[in-house]
Each structure stands twice: as C-alpha cells, then as structure tokens.
Design a protein around this motif. Structure first.
Motif, PDB file in Angstrom:
ATOM      1  N   ILE A   1       0.834  -1.207   0.000  1.00  0.00           N
ATOM      2  CA  ILE A   1       0.000   0.000   0.000  1.00  0.00           C
ATOM      3  C   ILE A   1       0.862   1.249   0.000  1.00  0.00           C
ATOM      4  O   ILE A   1       0.627   2.194  -0.757  1.00  0.00           O
ATOM      5  N   ILE A   2       1.880   1.265   0.851  1.00  0.00           N
ATOM      6  CA  ILE A   2       2.776   2.429   0.931  1.00  0.00           C
ATOM      7  C   ILE A   2       3.491   2.649  -0.392  1.00  0.00           C
ATOM      8  O   ILE A   2       3.661   3.792  -0.842  1.00  0.00           O
ATOM      9  N   ASN A   3       3.910   1.579  -1.027  1.00  0.00           N
ATOM     10  CA  ASN A   3       4.626   1.676  -2.299  1.00  0.00           C
ATOM     11  C   ASN A   3       3.786   2.372  -3.367  1.00  0.00           C
ATOM     12  O   ASN A   3       4.303   3.176  -4.151  1.00  0.00           O
ATOM     13  N   ILE A   4       2.492   2.096  -3.387  1.00  0.00           N
ATOM     14  CA  ILE A   4       1.608   2.715  -4.377  1.00  0.00           C
ATOM     15  C   ILE A   4       1.274   4.156  -3.996  1.00  0.00           C
ATOM     16  O   ILE A   4       1.184   5.037  -4.847  1.00  0.00           O
ATOM     17  N   CYS A   5       1.104   4.400  -2.705  1.00  0.00           N
ATOM     18  CA  CYS A   5       0.661   5.720  -2.237  1.00  0.00           C
ATOM     19  C   CYS A   5       1.808   6.692  -1.967  1.00  0.00           C
ATOM     20  O   CYS A   5       1.563   7.832  -1.567  1.00  0.00           O
ATOM     21  N   VAL A   6       3.038   6.266  -2.189  1.00  0.00           N
ATOM     22  CA  VAL A   6       4.190   7.029  -1.716  1.00  0.00           C
ATOM     23  C   VAL A   6       4.259   8.435  -2.313  1.00  0.00           C
ATOM     24  O   VAL A   6       4.553   9.401  -1.599  1.00  0.00           O
ATOM     25  N   PHE A   7       3.997   8.585  -3.613  1.00  0.00           N
ATOM     26  CA  PHE A   7       4.149   9.913  -4.222  1.00  0.00           C
ATOM     27  C   PHE A   7       3.132  10.924  -3.687  1.00  0.00           C
ATOM     28  O   PHE A   7       3.534  12.007  -3.232  1.00  0.00           O
ATOM     29  N   PRO A   8       1.813  10.643  -3.723  1.00  0.00           N
ATOM     30  CA  PRO A   8       0.879  11.617  -3.145  1.00  0.00           C
ATOM     31  C   PRO A   8       1.083  11.812  -1.650  1.00  0.00           C
ATOM     32  O   PRO A   8       0.863  12.915  -1.121  1.00  0.00           O
ATOM     33  N   LEU A   9       1.533  10.766  -0.950  1.00  0.00           N
ATOM     34  CA  LEU A   9       1.804  10.896   0.483  1.00  0.00           C
ATOM     35  C   LEU A   9       2.941  11.883   0.739  1.00  0.00           C
ATOM     36  O   LEU A   9       2.837  12.763   1.609  1.00  0.00           O
ATOM     37  N   LEU A  10       4.024  11.746  -0.008  1.00  0.00           N
ATOM     38  CA  LEU A  10       5.154  12.667   0.149  1.00  0.00           C
ATOM     39  C   LEU A  10       4.751  14.092  -0.218  1.00  0.00           C
ATOM     40  O   LEU A  10       5.161  15.051   0.449  1.00  0.00           O
ATOM     41  N   LEU A  11       3.951  14.250  -1.274  1.00  0.00           N
ATOM     42  CA  LEU A  11       3.516  15.571  -1.699  1.00  0.00           C
ATOM     43  C   LEU A  11       2.677  16.251  -0.628  1.00  0.00           C
ATOM     44  O   LEU A  11       2.893  17.422  -0.292  1.00  0.00           O
ATOM     45  N   VAL A  12       1.722  15.524  -0.075  1.00  0.00           N
ATOM     46  CA  VAL A  12       0.876  16.075   0.988  1.00  0.00           C
ATOM     47  C   VAL A  12       1.717  16.413   2.218  1.00  0.00           C
ATOM     48  O   VAL A  12       1.531  17.472   2.839  1.00  0.00           O
ATOM     49  N   SER A  13       2.636  15.547   2.568  1.00  0.00           N
ATOM     50  CA  SER A  13       3.467  15.762   3.753  1.00  0.00           C
ATOM     51  C   SER A  13       4.378  16.974   3.590  1.00  0.00           C
ATOM     52  O   SER A  13       4.559  17.764   4.522  1.00  0.00           O
ATOM     53  N   VAL A  14       4.944  17.138   2.398  1.00  0.00           N
ATOM     54  CA  VAL A  14       5.815  18.291   2.136  1.00  0.00           C
ATOM     55  C   VAL A  14       5.021  19.595   2.217  1.00  0.00           C
ATOM     56  O   VAL A  14       5.459  20.565   2.850  1.00  0.00           O
TER      57      VAL A  14
ATOM     58  N   SER B   1       4.029  20.486   5.879  1.00  0.00           N
ATOM     59  CA  SER B   1       5.135  21.018   6.669  1.00  0.00           C
ATOM     60  C   SER B   1       5.605  22.374   6.152  1.00  0.00           C
ATOM     61  O   SER B   1       5.992  23.248   6.926  1.00  0.00           O
ATOM     62  N   TYR B   2       5.541  22.573   4.835  1.00  0.00           N
ATOM     63  CA  TYR B   2       5.994  23.834   4.237  1.00  0.00           C
ATOM     64  C   TYR B   2       5.088  24.998   4.617  1.00  0.00           C
ATOM     65  O   TYR B   2       5.553  26.128   4.802  1.00  0.00           O
ATOM     66  N   SER B   3       3.783  24.749   4.739  1.00  0.00           N
ATOM     67  CA  SER B   3       2.821  25.821   5.013  1.00  0.00           C
ATOM     68  C   SER B   3       3.037  26.464   6.376  1.00  0.00           C
ATOM     69  O   SER B   3       2.623  27.595   6.615  1.00  0.00           O
ATOM     70  N   VAL B   4       3.729  25.779   7.279  1.00  0.00           N
ATOM     71  CA  VAL B   4       3.964  26.305   8.627  1.00  0.00           C
ATOM     72  C   VAL B   4       4.821  27.555   8.594  1.00  0.00           C
ATOM     73  O   VAL B   4       4.625  28.488   9.365  1.00  0.00           O
ATOM     74  N   ASN B   5       5.788  27.610   7.675  1.00  0.00           N
ATOM     75  CA  ASN B   5       6.745  28.720   7.627  1.00  0.00           C
ATOM     76  C   ASN B   5       6.349  29.829   6.664  1.00  0.00           C
ATOM     77  O   ASN B   5       7.165  30.674   6.331  1.00  0.00           O
ATOM     78  N   ASN B   6       5.081  29.842   6.211  1.00  0.00           N
ATOM     79  CA  ASN B   6       4.650  30.849   5.265  1.00  0.00           C
ATOM     80  C   ASN B   6       3.679  31.823   5.908  1.00  0.00           C
ATOM     81  O   ASN B   6       3.130  31.578   6.981  1.00  0.00           O
ATOM     82  N   ASN B   7       3.455  32.963   5.204  1.00  0.00           N
ATOM     83  CA  ASN B   7       2.562  33.969   5.753  1.00  0.00           C
ATOM     84  C   ASN B   7       1.126  33.474   5.717  1.00  0.00           C
ATOM     85  O   ASN B   7       0.801  32.458   5.123  1.00  0.00           O
ATOM     86  N   GLU B   8       0.250  34.242   6.349  1.00  0.00           N
ATOM     87  CA  GLU B   8      -1.130  33.796   6.551  1.00  0.00           C
ATOM     88  C   GLU B   8      -1.863  33.566   5.239  1.00  0.00           C
ATOM     89  O   GLU B   8      -2.542  32.550   5.063  1.00  0.00           O
ATOM     90  N   ASN B   9      -1.763  34.509   4.295  1.00  0.00           N
ATOM     91  CA  ASN B   9      -2.474  34.369   3.021  1.00  0.00           C
ATOM     92  C   ASN B   9      -1.966  33.160   2.239  1.00  0.00           C
ATOM     93  O   ASN B   9      -2.736  32.397   1.674  1.00  0.00           O
TER      94      ASN B   9
END
Length: 221
Positions: free
Chosen positions: A20-33, A36-44
């Motif tokens: 399951i992880i092998n198939i879902c790995v790409f969208p999982l990594l994209l969502v996770s990135v 985590s990235y949205s935390v360091n950005n401005n409100e808008n």
C-alpha cells in the motif's frame, strides 16, 4: 461484525502495508511536504496551501481506498491508474468530507453522543462515492440508511481508533516542541507520514472490511 472486521483488518494490514505504501508514496510525500511547508509561510499563503493540501489529501484518500479495495479483491492496476482514477473523485469526495465533517462536528458540540452516532452513520459515504460510483447526496443518503442499530458500535469503535491514534501523534509531536512552542517542519513531515502509515492505512482498511461485511449481511438478510 466489529470483531470480524478488526480480525480481517489486522491480518490484511500486516500482510499488505508495504504494498500500500509503495503505491501511495508519491501523493503521500507531496501532501506531507506541503503540510510542513505551510507552517513557515505567511497567513495568506498558508490559506492557499491549506486548501491545496486538503484537495491533495482527498486525492490520497481516494488512492488509498481504491488500493485497499483492489488488494482485497485480488485485482490490481498500475500505480498511475490509481492516481488518475482518483482525480475524478476529488470533488465529490471533498464535498462528502465537508458535509460529513460538519454534521459530525455539530453532533459532537451537542454533547458528544450525537456526534458518535452520526460518525457511525455517515462514515461509509466515501465508500459509496468511490466504490459504488454514487453522487454526493445519494452517498450520504445510502450511508444514513444503513442499520441504525449498528451505528453506535461503529461510531464508538472508529472514534476510539481515531482518539488513540491522535494521542500517539500528539505525544510524538510534543516531544519535539522547542522553547517558543514551534514545531520544526521536518517533524511535521515525519508526523504526516507516520500518521498515514499507522492510522490512516489501518483505519481505512478496517472501514473497508466493515463496509463489505455490512453489504454482505444486507444481501443475505
């Protein structure tokens, strides 16, 4: 019914988790990135990223349900087919998630118990969308019309699994909070992946088996 689904889910999870992880790995990594990235950005910017991440999370959910269902039926597709097919379910699945989520939240605000009952009633709406090709309101109606006598047991079980998973994730995150009460993006990234592997995959495996058992019982009754 609950114990039967849990037994099947435990066996299925242990046997197929890596597949399951092998198939879902790409969208999982994209969502996770993005999470985590949205935390360091401005409100808008964070609002836009949050919306995009929510849509991608819905897409990941669609991929996950399709993969689990196919493995259960011993039928397989290429990874790209899962990604493409799930794109068609983003809008209806997003609408079902919003409507179901609002109903559950209002239920929990009404002293918890109504929320557990609504959770038990509507949790299968997403499966009618993806596995049975139903529309938003028809899926909600079909889910609501399932046996009410089982809604409490289903709601309590799902709520307990989510609560247990949430506690584990909170304890994991709290051990990495620094002095200004900030969480490093890399920790959120790791948490997102662990949450998916340990909670989402198991929960959706359990719900699929519960859904199929319920349908089989309705057909034989």
């Amino acid at each position: 019914m609950i114990l039967q689904a849990l037994t099947k889910s435990n066996q299925f999870y242990v046997k197929n988790i890596f597949k399951i992880i092998n198939i879902c790995v790409f969208p999982l990594l994209l969502v996770s990135v993005l999470s985590s990235y949205s935390v360091n950005n401005n409100e808008n910017s964070s609002l836009i990223l949050t919306f995009i991440t929510a849509l991608l999370q819905v897409h990941l959910t669609g991929v996950l349900i399709l993969v689990i269902a196919d493995i259960s039926n011993n039928s397989f597709q290429s990874t790209i087919n899962y990604y493409i097919k799930s794109l068609y379910y983003i809008l209806p699945l997003f609408c079902v998630s919003i409507l179901t989520g609002l109903a559950i939240v209002f239920g929990f605000l009404a002293f918890l118990l109504p929320g557990i009952f609504i959770l038990g009633k509507l949790i299968f709406a997403q499966y009618f969308v993806i596995l049975r090709g139903k529309g938003v309101f028809e899926s909600l109606e079909l889910a609501w019309n399932l046996d009410s006598s089982k809604a409490w047991n289903i709601g309590i079980t799902v709520f307990s699994l989510m609560l247990l998973g949430g506690v584990v994730i909170i304890l994991f995150i709290s051990s990495f909070i620094n002095e200004p009460n900030n969480i490093e993006p890399v920790i959120l990234f790791i948490t997102s992946i662990l949450s998916f592997i340990l909670i989402n995959v198991y929960l959706y495996t359990f719900l699929l088996h519960l859904f199929l058992i319920g349908e089989n019982n309705n057909e034989t009754s």
